[in-house]
Design a protein around this motif. Sequence first.
Motif, PDB file in Angstrom:
ATOM      1  N   UNK A 129      40.234  40.355  51.997  1.00  0.00           N
ATOM      2  CA  UNK A 129      38.841  40.652  52.290  1.00  0.00           C
ATOM      3  C   UNK A 129      37.956  39.719  51.470  1.00  0.00           C
ATOM      4  N   UNK A 130      36.886  39.248  52.081  1.00  0.00           N
ATOM      5  CA  UNK A 130      35.972  38.366  51.357  1.00  0.00           C
ATOM      6  C   UNK A 130      35.460  39.062  50.098  1.00  0.00           C
ATOM      7  N   UNK A 131      35.391  38.297  49.010  1.00  0.00           N
ATOM      8  CA  UNK A 131      34.916  38.754  47.694  1.00  0.00           C
ATOM      9  C   UNK A 131      35.844  39.770  47.016  1.00  0.00           C
ATOM     10  N   UNK A 132      37.034  39.964  47.516  1.00  0.00           N
ATOM     11  CA  UNK A 132      37.981  40.896  46.905  1.00  0.00           C
ATOM     12  C   UNK A 132      39.270  40.161  46.534  1.00  0.00           C
ATOM     13  N   UNK A 133      39.452  39.826  45.261  1.00  0.00           N
ATOM     14  CA  UNK A 133      40.691  39.166  44.851  1.00  0.00           C
ATOM     15  C   UNK A 133      41.884  40.131  44.839  1.00  0.00           C
ATOM     16  N   UNK A 134      41.601  41.448  44.815  1.00  0.00           N
ATOM     17  CA  UNK A 134      42.680  42.434  44.875  1.00  0.00           C
ATOM     18  C   UNK A 134      42.183  43.659  45.629  1.00  0.00           C
ATOM     19  N   UNK A 135      43.138  44.414  46.158  1.00  0.00           N
ATOM     20  CA  UNK A 135      42.824  45.637  46.888  1.00  0.00           C
ATOM     21  C   UNK A 135      43.813  46.704  46.440  1.00  0.00           C
ATOM     22  N   UNK A 136      43.294  47.868  46.073  1.00  0.00           N
ATOM     23  CA  UNK A 136      44.160  48.993  45.723  1.00  0.00           C
ATOM     24  C   UNK A 136      43.393  50.289  45.962  1.00  0.00           C
TER      25      UNK A 136
ATOM     26  N   UNK B  61      42.030  52.266  43.995  1.00  0.00           N
ATOM     27  CA  UNK B  61      40.879  52.440  43.121  1.00  0.00           C
ATOM     28  C   UNK B  61      39.828  51.362  43.320  1.00  0.00           C
ATOM     29  N   UNK B  62      40.076  50.454  44.222  1.00  0.00           N
ATOM     30  CA  UNK B  62      39.177  49.319  44.470  1.00  0.00           C
ATOM     31  C   UNK B  62      38.952  49.212  45.981  1.00  0.00           C
ATOM     32  N   UNK B  63      38.504  50.304  46.593  1.00  0.00           N
ATOM     33  CA  UNK B  63      38.330  50.330  48.048  1.00  0.00           C
ATOM     34  C   UNK B  63      37.155  49.442  48.466  1.00  0.00           C
ATOM     35  N   UNK B  64      37.294  48.775  49.576  1.00  0.00           N
ATOM     36  CA  UNK B  64      36.268  47.823  50.010  1.00  0.00           C
ATOM     37  C   UNK B  64      35.043  48.501  50.631  1.00  0.00           C
ATOM     38  N   UNK B  65      33.913  47.812  50.561  1.00  0.00           N
ATOM     39  CA  UNK B  65      32.733  48.195  51.326  1.00  0.00           C
ATOM     40  C   UNK B  65      31.962  46.924  51.687  1.00  0.00           C
ATOM     41  N   UNK B  66      31.089  47.051  52.680  1.00  0.00           N
ATOM     42  CA  UNK B  66      30.386  45.883  53.200  1.00  0.00           C
ATOM     43  C   UNK B  66      29.527  45.210  52.131  1.00  0.00           C
ATOM     44  N   UNK B  67      28.822  46.006  51.352  1.00  0.00           N
ATOM     45  CA  UNK B  67      27.904  45.436  50.357  1.00  0.00           C
ATOM     46  C   UNK B  67      28.638  44.509  49.385  1.00  0.00           C
ATOM     47  N   UNK B  68      29.795  44.949  48.890  1.00  0.00           N
ATOM     48  CA  UNK B  68      30.559  44.132  47.940  1.00  0.00           C
ATOM     49  C   UNK B  68      31.258  42.962  48.619  1.00  0.00           C
ATOM     50  N   UNK B  69      31.682  43.163  49.858  1.00  0.00           N
ATOM     51  CA  UNK B  69      32.449  42.131  50.561  1.00  0.00           C
ATOM     52  C   UNK B  69      31.573  41.071  51.220  1.00  0.00           C
ATOM     53  N   UNK B  70      30.288  41.356  51.409  1.00  0.00           N
ATOM     54  CA  UNK B  70      29.440  40.448  52.187  1.00  0.00           C
ATOM     55  C   UNK B  70      28.923  39.270  51.365  1.00  0.00           C
TER      56      UNK B  70
ATOM     57  N   UNK C  87      27.275  44.380  59.471  1.00  0.00           N
ATOM     58  CA  UNK C  87      26.469  45.585  59.279  1.00  0.00           C
ATOM     59  C   UNK C  87      26.973  46.424  58.122  1.00  0.00           C
ATOM     60  N   UNK C  88      26.026  46.987  57.407  1.00  0.00           N
ATOM     61  CA  UNK C  88      26.343  47.965  56.370  1.00  0.00           C
ATOM     62  C   UNK C  88      27.090  49.129  57.032  1.00  0.00           C
ATOM     63  N   UNK C  89      28.123  49.634  56.370  1.00  0.00           N
ATOM     64  CA  UNK C  89      28.890  50.757  56.902  1.00  0.00           C
ATOM     65  C   UNK C  89      30.045  50.357  57.816  1.00  0.00           C
ATOM     66  N   UNK C  90      30.184  49.084  58.117  1.00  0.00           N
ATOM     67  CA  UNK C  90      31.264  48.649  59.013  1.00  0.00           C
ATOM     68  C   UNK C  90      32.600  48.486  58.283  1.00  0.00           C
ATOM     69  N   UNK C  91      32.552  48.425  56.954  1.00  0.00           N
ATOM     70  CA  UNK C  91      33.753  48.327  56.120  1.00  0.00           C
ATOM     71  C   UNK C  91      33.736  49.512  55.177  1.00  0.00           C
TER      72      UNK C  91
END
Length: 150
Positions: free
Chosen positions: A116-123, A125-134, A52-56
């Motif tokens: 996280x899926x679709x995230x090669x790095x996390x910091x 300035x690069x906070x995750x969200x469902x749309x980008x990770x899905x 779901x959108x908003x879950x991440x």
Amino acid sequence: MRKVDAGFSKSGLLLGLSLFAILGIAQAETLTVVATGLKNNKGKVQFSLYNKEGSIPDKELNKYFKMKRVSIAHGKARAVFRNLPKGRYAVSVFHDENDNRKIDKGLVMPTEGVGLSNYPSINLFHLPDFKKASFPLEQDKTVRIHIIYL
């Protein structure tokens, strides 16, 4: 010799198969998630599946659709989610080294490995969200997530 009627007509069988497909029973998919780059075999790896959108982001680890905790072998862990309806999903993974079922943090950032899926790095300035990770799940699929230690 007489032909025995099994009680199914051709149209009845087609209707039954159509209902089977409409209800999604015949369309269940399997998602395999492989976590790589684990620095040791301590603790467990938690795989959280989101739909779901908003879950991440999910800081409290309670917005997931399904979750699995698995053991580590040779720097890898694998979780299999079966009977999923087609749709969009995202996966977060964390290496729970002390097996306390939460992501331990320093001042701000995790002290345990995360991915996280679709995230090669996390910091910050690069906070995750469902749309980008899905990603779409339209057929059986394997997703690989490299664990990041900050």
